[in-house]
Design a protein around this motif. Structure first.
Motif, PDB file in Angstrom:
ATOM      1  N   ALA A  74      50.263  21.476  38.225  1.00 35.78           N
ATOM      2  CA  ALA A  74      49.405  20.697  39.121  1.00 35.78           C
ATOM      3  C   ALA A  74      48.343  21.570  39.773  1.00 35.78           C
ATOM      4  O   ALA A  74      47.155  21.237  39.749  1.00 35.78           O
ATOM      5  N   ALA A  75      48.753  22.714  40.377  1.00 38.55           N
ATOM      6  CA  ALA A  75      47.804  23.534  41.118  1.00 38.55           C
ATOM      7  C   ALA A  75      48.087  25.007  40.884  1.00 38.55           C
ATOM      8  O   ALA A  75      49.246  25.432  40.842  1.00 38.55           O
ATOM      9  N   LEU A  76      47.013  25.794  40.747  1.00 39.15           N
ATOM     10  CA  LEU A  76      47.117  27.236  40.565  1.00 39.15           C
ATOM     11  C   LEU A  76      46.228  27.920  41.596  1.00 39.15           C
ATOM     12  O   LEU A  76      45.032  27.617  41.702  1.00 39.15           O
ATOM     13  N   VAL A  77      46.841  28.843  42.365  1.00 40.31           N
ATOM     14  CA  VAL A  77      46.108  29.648  43.338  1.00 40.31           C
ATOM     15  C   VAL A  77      46.199  31.099  42.890  1.00 40.31           C
ATOM     16  O   VAL A  77      47.298  31.633  42.733  1.00 40.31           O
ATOM     17  N   VAL A  78      45.047  31.744  42.663  1.00 32.70           N
ATOM     18  CA  VAL A  78      44.995  33.143  42.242  1.00 32.70           C
ATOM     19  C   VAL A  78      44.511  33.974  43.424  1.00 32.70           C
ATOM     20  O   VAL A  78      43.400  33.750  43.932  1.00 32.70           O
ATOM     21  N   LEU A  79      45.349  34.926  43.852  1.00 28.58           N
ATOM     22  CA  LEU A  79      45.004  35.812  44.956  1.00 28.58           C
ATOM     23  C   LEU A  79      44.867  37.229  44.427  1.00 28.58           C
ATOM     24  O   LEU A  79      45.748  37.708  43.713  1.00 28.58           O
ATOM     25  N   HIS A  80      43.778  37.912  44.800  1.00 31.90           N
ATOM     26  CA  HIS A  80      43.602  39.272  44.297  1.00 31.90           C
ATOM     27  C   HIS A  80      42.878  40.117  45.333  1.00 31.90           C
ATOM     28  O   HIS A  80      42.016  39.633  46.089  1.00 31.90           O
ATOM     29  N   HIS A  81      43.238  41.398  45.372  1.00 32.70           N
ATOM     30  CA  HIS A  81      42.526  42.391  46.170  1.00 32.70           C
ATOM     31  C   HIS A  81      41.704  43.286  45.254  1.00 32.70           C
ATOM     32  O   HIS A  81      40.529  43.557  45.500  1.00 32.70           O
ATOM     33  N   ASP A  82      42.328  43.757  44.168  1.00 33.91           N
ATOM     34  CA  ASP A  82      41.607  44.548  43.177  1.00 33.91           C
ATOM     35  C   ASP A  82      40.719  43.624  42.340  1.00 33.91           C
ATOM     36  O   ASP A  82      40.933  42.407  42.284  1.00 33.91           O
ATOM     37  N   PRO A  83      39.722  44.186  41.681  1.00 37.06           N
ATOM     38  CA  PRO A  83      38.866  43.349  40.820  1.00 37.06           C
ATOM     39  C   PRO A  83      39.696  42.619  39.758  1.00 37.06           C
ATOM     40  O   PRO A  83      40.686  43.144  39.244  1.00 37.06           O
ATOM     41  N   LEU A  84      39.275  41.429  39.454  1.00 38.38           N
ATOM     42  CA  LEU A  84      39.952  40.657  38.414  1.00 38.38           C
ATOM     43  C   LEU A  84      39.752  41.318  37.053  1.00 38.38           C
ATOM     44  O   LEU A  84      38.754  42.009  36.826  1.00 38.38           O
ATOM     45  N   PRO A  85      40.684  41.114  36.126  1.00 39.63           N
ATOM     46  CA  PRO A  85      40.446  41.561  34.748  1.00 39.63           C
ATOM     47  C   PRO A  85      39.147  40.943  34.222  1.00 39.63           C
ATOM     48  O   PRO A  85      38.795  39.816  34.591  1.00 39.63           O
ATOM     49  N   PRO A  86      38.419  41.659  33.390  1.00 43.81           N
ATOM     50  CA  PRO A  86      37.114  41.152  32.916  1.00 43.81           C
ATOM     51  C   PRO A  86      37.176  39.744  32.351  1.00 43.81           C
ATOM     52  O   PRO A  86      36.240  38.955  32.545  1.00 43.81           O
ATOM     53  N   ALA A  87      38.251  39.415  31.644  1.00 44.14           N
ATOM     54  CA  ALA A  87      38.322  38.084  31.037  1.00 44.14           C
ATOM     55  C   ALA A  87      38.304  36.986  32.084  1.00 44.14           C
ATOM     56  O   ALA A  87      37.723  35.911  31.870  1.00 44.14           O
ATOM     57  N   LEU A  88      38.924  37.225  33.252  1.00 43.94           N
ATOM     58  CA  LEU A  88      38.958  36.214  34.307  1.00 43.94           C
ATOM     59  C   LEU A  88      37.739  36.283  35.210  1.00 43.94           C
ATOM     60  O   LEU A  88      37.359  35.285  35.836  1.00 43.94           O
ATOM     61  N   ALA A  89      37.142  37.457  35.324  1.00 46.08           N
ATOM     62  CA  ALA A  89      35.996  37.603  36.222  1.00 46.08           C
ATOM     63  C   ALA A  89      34.792  36.821  35.738  1.00 46.08           C
ATOM     64  O   ALA A  89      33.919  36.439  36.524  1.00 46.08           O
ATOM     65  N   LEU A  90      34.716  36.557  34.449  1.00 46.84           N
ATOM     66  CA  LEU A  90      33.600  35.799  33.889  1.00 46.84           C
ATOM     67  C   LEU A  90      33.571  34.394  34.492  1.00 46.84           C
ATOM     68  O   LEU A  90      34.553  33.657  34.437  1.00 46.84           O
ATOM     69  N   ARG A  91      32.462  34.039  35.117  1.00 42.57           N
ATOM     70  CA  ARG A  91      32.277  32.711  35.736  1.00 42.57           C
ATOM     71  C   ARG A  91      33.468  32.380  36.637  1.00 42.57           C
ATOM     72  O   ARG A  91      34.084  31.323  36.534  1.00 42.57           O
ATOM     73  N   GLU A  92      33.787  33.295  37.522  1.00 42.18           N
ATOM     74  CA  GLU A  92      34.966  33.127  38.384  1.00 42.18           C
ATOM     75  C   GLU A  92      34.810  31.909  39.293  1.00 42.18           C
ATOM     76  O   GLU A  92      33.850  31.790  40.046  1.00 42.18           O
ATOM     77  N   PRO A  93      35.762  30.971  39.246  1.00 41.21           N
ATOM     78  CA  PRO A  93      35.713  29.841  40.180  1.00 41.21           C
ATOM     79  C   PRO A  93      36.106  30.315  41.573  1.00 41.21           C
ATOM     80  O   PRO A  93      36.813  31.295  41.731  1.00 41.21           O
ATOM     81  N   GLN A  94      35.659  29.634  42.580  1.00 42.30           N
ATOM     82  CA  GLN A  94      35.953  30.015  43.956  1.00 42.30           C
ATOM     83  C   GLN A  94      36.764  28.904  44.621  1.00 42.30           C
ATOM     84  O   GLN A  94      36.760  27.747  44.207  1.00 42.30           O
ATOM     85  N   GLY A  95      37.420  29.291  45.710  1.00 45.42           N
ATOM     86  CA  GLY A  95      38.170  28.291  46.450  1.00 45.42           C
ATOM     87  C   GLY A  95      38.416  28.784  47.838  1.00 45.42           C
ATOM     88  O   GLY A  95      38.182  29.921  48.174  1.00 45.42           O
TER      89      GLY A  95
END
Length: 754
Positions: free
Chosen positions: A733-754
């Protein structure tokens, strides 16, 4: 429209009431069968006891099946174009000759899962009946041939979408009410050979595998019941999660095991780091273990010293190593002690100075000496896998690996006695086959006083017995014989015990045994006599064939198979040697460093050839928004799963304090939803809430997932991106991604915000 729904629910409730009424009658019949069974045994005859056991066992099985199906017993209806109507349920129920309910596994129920508007299979309307206990709550219809519907009333918006909106619970539910056509083909595939079921996250692979187990038992119960089906999952967390599906389908005779539970007496839950798992999982470990088991045990004495004919005979450490080298062959160490004894005697004899000494006499005298026997038992003890594997803690014992790998392997066993990892379990299993069974201890004879008290008549004895029949003289009995094997007659007086024993020793020597002393005993007729102490105990009788052999598995279901190492495959192949198989997996979720690149490679590891492949291309659990985001982490060349579900909520946040951010995200999670915090194994202990280490999350699903620090997951292992893909696809249903370090390049592409 509400009146139509009310009327249709009332009509279905009437049928449901009839089914449960008949169910109560079936329960009473089962109880009556049990009562009759106990009555059959009232005469205390052997026949009565056998009949009792058979009838009570049958009644108990019927009661278990009826109790398992209580919840949601009726769940479907089929209306055909010829006017016939079937209700579909978890088991078959008849009222006389009228079928009230068709078992979902029966061929007649197949159109409930396979019919489509393109291929209706004669079905006009397919109805899902949603019940809570015995009460019908809602109905949901699909009309497959509208032109034939006539006066049939249509209710609902689609059973599958309704089911997909239900929250996840702590345990996996069955999908018996919502099986789709592609899933049904996999469930009902023939048992022979290997059925390979592939599909991405949320396609229902695991549910299909479990429903397949229930279907196979239904169609071939006589052959597959009583634990002849084995289901293997990746972890104990996973097997707990799926553990209620089969009982809910009326099946409780399947063996459900995690990889870490396949060796009896071992329950391993801890996973080794990827680099170490790659060492332990490689097929070359078989050669490492073979070298290891022939080495001198750590606690064995390093010198053999004894005196014979005034000469001190010594074998030092180098001499003992040479003896052990000569004993080694392609056999098993636990069967090699007699060869070891002969080789030691040969080495000792080589050091004897004196041509006047007799070799046979030397062997006969030395092999029975206490110091030699004690040395042999300490130097060549019975070996078990659990006692041998820890020897790897010494790097010099690791033969066949480069120094760095040998040190890494050795370090994993230091200070961890008995604390096995999942990756150790295949090594223990391999050692069990290499070592062979430890020799059984000599069977102690039944106490003669007990034999005498058990009743009148002669009794078989398990050793030789010398006794004196006052009129017939001295007699010698052999094991298992009621009549004497030899009689001294009148040549030895009845009171000449020593002479009688020397005569008996000569007879026993001709049988290939040597007597070293005598003790008191009783002959087969209960008369007092003398029992010889033999230099080598008599071998116990072999167990009867019908009790010694363990029935092999006839079908093995392997879930999350893409992650099996070569050594894990060897362990499973031993259990599936005579079995057909259902292999379930997704190469996109392969995280083991030794995972296969293609399915034919896995089948070769399992030593299987004949295969049929069925793909499940549609995901029914992971919504489109989350599935699209997760697909960024998918390995090149793997086709993304097409999601059936629109929507889904995705939030990605960069935070300064991970622990505080996780606590806040938990507070924001919907009430009543299943929630999991997923993080790299090293990071998990520092986080609040229901944290699941990423290494254990495979196969699990949650309504709401909080994924912490994706980069730490990727950096932790060679296939970290695959591991991240698994974690991203756990939310329904819902996914929350929390990160302090930079995201892996594959996820950083067009990163959605929330």
């Amino acid at each position: 429209m509400s009146d139509v729904r009310t009327q249709e629910i009332a009509a279905e409730q009437h049928i449901v009431d009839r089914v449960y009424e008949r169910l109560e009658g079936m329960r009473e019949q089962a109880a009556a069968l049990a009562r009759e069974g106990y009555t059959r045994a009232s005469g205390s005859t052997v026949t009565g006891l056998v009949e009792r056991d058979a009838m009570v066992l049958r009644a108990a099985a019927q009661m278990r099946a009826l109790d398992a199906e209580e919840e949601g017993l009726v769940f479907g209806r089929l209306d055909f174009d010829d006017g016939e109507t079937f209700r579909i349920g978890r088991l078959g129920v008849r009222d006389g000759i009228e079928p009230l309910l068709i078992d979902w596994r029966a061929p007649a129920a197949a159109p409930f899962y396979r019919a489509t508007s393109g291929q209706p299979l004669g079905v006009v309307r397919r109805r899902v009946i949603i019940c809570r206990g015995r009460h019908v709550l809602e109905l949901d219809d699909d009309v497959l041939t509208p032109e034939r519907a006539g006066d049939l009333r249509v209710i609902g918006e689609g059973a599958l979408l309704a089911a997909l909106r239900r929250s996840r619970g702590p345990h996996m539910r069955d999908i018996v009410t919502t099986i789709q056509q592609e899933q049904d083909r996999a469930i009902r595939a023939p048992a022979r050979g290997v059925t390979l079921i592939t599909g991405g996250p949320g396609t229902g692979k695991t549910q299909v595998a479990l429903h397949r187990a229930a279907f196979l038992l239904y169609t071939d119960r006589g052959r597959l019941t009583d634990g002849r089906i084995l289901v293997v999952g990746p972890s104990t967390v996973f097997t707990t999660y799926i553990g209620r599906v089969l009982p809910s389908l009326g099946e409780d005779s399947v063996h459900l095991r995690a990889i870490g539970e396949l060796v009896d007496g071992v329950t391993a839950t801890r996973r080794d780091p990827a680099a170490l798992a790659g060492i332990k999982g490689a097929e070359r470990m078989r050669d490492v273990l073979t070298e290891l088991m022939w080495q001198t045990p750590p606690a064995a004495p390093s010198r053999l010293r004894l005196v014979y004919a005034g000469q001190v005979l010594t074998l030092d450490a180098a001499g003992l190593r040479e003896v052990r080298r000569r004993v080694r062959d392609d056999g098993r160490p636990n069967a090699a002690r007699p060869r070891a004894a002969r080789a030691l005697l040969d080495a000792l004899w080589a050091g004897v100075d004196g041509a006047h000494l007799d070799r046979d006499l030397f062997t006969e005298e030395v092999r029975d000496r206490g110091e030699f026997v004690r040395f042999l038992h300490a130097w060549w003890p019975p070996l078990t896998p659990a006692s041998v594997l820890p020897w790897l803690a010494e790097p010099e014992r690791v033969v066949g690996l480069d120094p760095a790998d040998a040190e890494r392997l050795s370090a994993s066993y230091r200070g961890r006695a008995g604390d096995w990892s999942v990756d150790d379990v295949p090594l223990l299993d391999e050692l069990a086959g290499l070592l062979g069974e430890p020799p059984a201890p000599p069977k102690a004879p039944e106490p003669e006083w007990r034999l005498r008290e058990l009743g009148a008549g002669p009794r078989l004895v398990s050793t030789f017995v010398l006794s004196c029949g006052l009129r017939d003289g001295w007699e010698l009995y052999a094991p298992g014989l009621l009549t004497p094997m030899a009689q001294a007659g009148q040549s030895i007086d009845n009171d000449q015990v020593g002479a009688a024993q020397r005569w008996a020793e000569a007879v026993i020597r001709r049988e290939g045994h040597r007597v070293v002393g005598w003790t008191d005993g009783f002959d087969p007729h209960g008369e007092e006599g003398y029992v010889p102490r033999l230099a080598e105990p008599l071998l116990p009788d072999p167990p009867a064939d019908d009790t010694s052999a363990v029935d092999p598995y006839l079908h093995v279901i392997l879930d999350e198979a893409q992650d099996l190492s070569p050594m894990e495959c060897r362990m499973i192949a031993r259990r599936a040697e005579y079995a057909s198989m259902t292999v379930v997996g997704d190469l996109g979720q392969a995280t083991h460093p030794l995972a296969v690149a293609a399915w034919p490679d896995l089948l070769a590891r399992l030593d299987k050839r004949e295969v049929r492949t069925l793909d499940l291309p549609t995901g029914y659990r992971v919504p489109q928004t989350i599935a699209d985001y997760a697909a960024r982490a998918l390995a090149a060349g793997i086709e993304p799963t097409r999601s059936y579900r629109p929507g889904g909520t995705l939030t990605v946040r960069r935070v300064d304090d991970l622990a505080a951010a996780v606590a806040a995200a938990l507070d924001e999670a919907p009430e009543g939803a299943t929630v999991a915090v997923i993080a790299a194994d090293a990071l998990a202990p520092a986080l609040p809430g229901p944290v699941v280490p990423v290494s254990l999350v495979k196969g699990l699903e949650y309504d709401h997932v909080i994924l912490v620090e994706p980069a730490a997951i990727v950096d932790a292992e060679p296939r970290g991106l695959n591991r991240l893909y698994v974690a991203l696809t756990r939310a329904v249903a819902a996914l929350v991604v929390l990160h302090h370090d930079p995201l892996p390049p594959a996820l950083a592409l067009r990163e959605p915000q929330g």
